[in-house]
Design an enzyme around this catalytic site. Structure first.
Site, PDB file in Angstrom:
ATOM      1  N   GLY A 113      -9.777   7.810  -2.183  1.00 24.01           N
ATOM      2  CA  GLY A 113     -10.064   8.922  -2.012  1.00 24.01           C
ATOM      3  C   GLY A 113     -10.988   9.077  -1.089  1.00 24.01           C
ATOM      4  CD  GLU A 115      -7.105   6.254   5.051  1.00 19.75           C
ATOM      5  OE1 GLU A 115      -6.098   6.810   5.106  1.00 19.75           O
ATOM      6  OE2 GLU A 115      -7.730   5.944   3.990  1.00 19.75           O
ATOM      7  CG  HIS A 146      -2.081   0.865   1.251  1.00 15.14           C
ATOM      8  ND1 HIS A 146      -3.264   0.639   1.098  1.00 15.14           N
ATOM      9  CD2 HIS A 146      -2.192   2.401   0.944  1.00 15.14           C
ATOM     10  CE1 HIS A 146      -4.331   1.399   1.127  1.00 15.14           C
ATOM     11  NE2 HIS A 146      -3.300   2.670   1.049  1.00 15.14           N
ATOM     12  CG  ASP A 182      -1.429   5.730   3.015  1.00 15.11           C
ATOM     13  OD1 ASP A 182      -1.749   5.291   1.863  1.00 15.11           O
ATOM     14  OD2 ASP A 182      -1.984   6.480   3.776  1.00 15.11           O
ATOM     15  CG  ASP A 204      -1.033  10.373  -5.922  1.00 15.93           C
ATOM     16  OD1 ASP A 204      -0.792   9.350  -5.124  1.00 15.93           O
ATOM     17  OD2 ASP A 204      -2.047  11.079  -6.131  1.00 15.93           O
ATOM     18  CG  HIS A 235      -1.384   6.166  -2.414  1.00 15.41           C
ATOM     19  ND1 HIS A 235      -2.625   6.080  -3.317  1.00 15.41           N
ATOM     20  CD2 HIS A 235      -1.870   5.759  -1.186  1.00 15.41           C
ATOM     21  CE1 HIS A 235      -3.696   5.601  -2.503  1.00 15.41           C
ATOM     22  NE2 HIS A 235      -3.146   5.184  -1.305  1.00 15.41           N
ATOM     23  CG  HIS A 275      -7.974   3.145  -0.084  1.00 14.57           C
ATOM     24  ND1 HIS A 275      -7.409   2.818  -1.377  1.00 14.57           N
ATOM     25  CD2 HIS A 275      -7.069   3.865   0.591  1.00 14.57           C
ATOM     26  CE1 HIS A 275      -6.074   3.303  -1.207  1.00 14.57           C
ATOM     27  NE2 HIS A 275      -5.913   4.054  -0.373  1.00 14.57           N
TER      28      HIS A 275
END
Length: 381
Positions: free
Chosen positions: A195, A225, A34, A322, A38, A36, A222
């Site tokens: 998102g 969370e 996991h 993350d 970006d 990202h 996701h």
């Protein structure tokens, strides 16, 4: 100024030694599930790419920009945390920009001892300068492959795969699912939705998940969370998720009945029991979970994280970063933080990596080979 880096790149400061049982965790073989794209940019790269497109940045010094991201991300709110991505995605809108970020992403993973990584990102957020969805995926794949080649040239080894992500608040789920399947033999290994979680359940994208199931294409979602048990349930039922992105709030379905000086006695709800019995992996991200308030129900320090409770109860826990930039972290650092908080040793850290290896979206034989490589690496220290 070219979007391609001009020379050798150095690992980020987050790969500084983190020691457990006298061993630098960085040298241990690790699996990243996991992470990202970006959320893993180098601050200096952001500055250089922003300069190419005349984009203002909050700080023009790399260290100061890194500090800015850390401050902005430490809000206790997932919504506020996500706002920092406006800047990173803004510099990832061209083929060369995407390829550079992807290449450096792989180099930084390898510098941290990662031997297999799944890189998630949302192509629909990278079309502002005229790229098509397919062109964006191809640009990232080019960068990933360049990074893998560079790592191999240095005498090390790493393997990476893309997790193509749809934004859960948008209405392009099926289109992005079809994009992922088109590239399944060209670097894409799975699908995700990400998102703002609350108010945007996986059921909103049921048609996309139906299509992916028909294509035998693996999914992580996701969930758990910024929203609770209903979100996790939807990820499993509507999304057919094989893994839960974070999933930390599954602990809300665990009731502490009583405890004494040595033991805690708990009961599991039907949802948590299902996740445990099916060995559905939890992609836990300790530092990020603190920053976004995902563990607010239990406290505001790492020792309050239900990670250890889930681990001791036999859940398939994995450790993840993350967003390395926003949390100013690395996988080695996350493992060392957990070891310090909960008294874990190298055997525990190996368990977390074997859990992650078993949960990858690789073919079974490759997962078995990966597990053997991890155990061999831990045996040699």
């Amino acid at each position: 100024m070219s979007a391609e880096p001009s020379g050798p790149t150095e690992p980020p400061s987050t790969t500084a030694p983190h020691v457990v049982d006298g061993v630098d965790v960085q040298i241990l073989p690790k699996v990243s599930l996991h992470d990202h794209l970006d959320g893993g940019l180098r601050p200096q790269t952001i500055i250089e790419l922003a300069d190419e497109i005349d984009l203002d940045v909050p700080e023009t010094d790399a260290d100061a920009l890194g500090d800015w991201f850390a401050r902005q991300s430490d809000s206790g709110s997932l919504v506020e945390y996500l706002k920092t991505f406006d800047l990173t995605t803004a510099v990832m809108q061209t083929r060369d920009g995407l390829a550079r970020v992807a290449r450096e992403f792989v180099l930084d993973l390898a510098a941290d001892g990662v031997v297999y990584g799944e890189v998630r990102w949302a192509p629909e957020q990278h079309l502002a300068r005229g790229l098509t969805l397919d062109q964006a995926v191809e640009a990232v794949q080019r960068g990933l492959e360049q990074g893998v080649d560079d790592v191999r040239a240095s005498g090390a080894n790493i393997r990476v795969g893309q997790l193509v992500t749809a934004m859960r608040h948008a209405d392009r789920g099926l289109e992005i699912a079809q994009l992922a399947v088109r590239h399944r033999d060209a670097g894409v290994v799975g699908f995700d939705i990400a998102g703002a979680e609350a108010g945007f359940p996986a059921s909103n994208h049921r048609i996309a998940f139906d299509y992916l199931a028909e294509q035998y294409f693996p999914v992580t979602v996701h969930a758990g969370e910024a929203d609770g048990l209903a979100s996790i349930q939807s990820a499993l039922i509507d999304g057919r998720a094989l893994r839960l992105g974070h999933g930390v709030r599954l602990a809300e379905d665990i009731t502490v009945e009583r405890q004494d000086d040595e033991n805690i006695y708990v009961s599991l709800g039907r949802l948590s029991q299902w996740v445990k019995d099916r060995e559905i992996a939890l992609e836990l991200s300790p530092s990020s979970n603190l920053q976004t308030g995902a563990i607010a129900a239990w406290g505001d320090d790492l020792i309050d994280h239900p990670f250890d409770l889930l681990y001791q109860l036999g859940f398939q826990v994995t450790v993840n970063t993350d967003n390395r930039l926003m949390s100013r972290t690395s996988l080695s650092r996350e493992l060392a933080l957990l070891a310090d908080a909960f008294g874990y040793d190298l055997d525990d850290l190996e368990t977390f990596q074997l859990n992650a290896a078993a949960a990858t979206f690789l073919p079974l034989e490759d997962r078995e080979d990966l597990a053997e490589a991890i155990s061999s690496g831990f045996d040699t220290v």
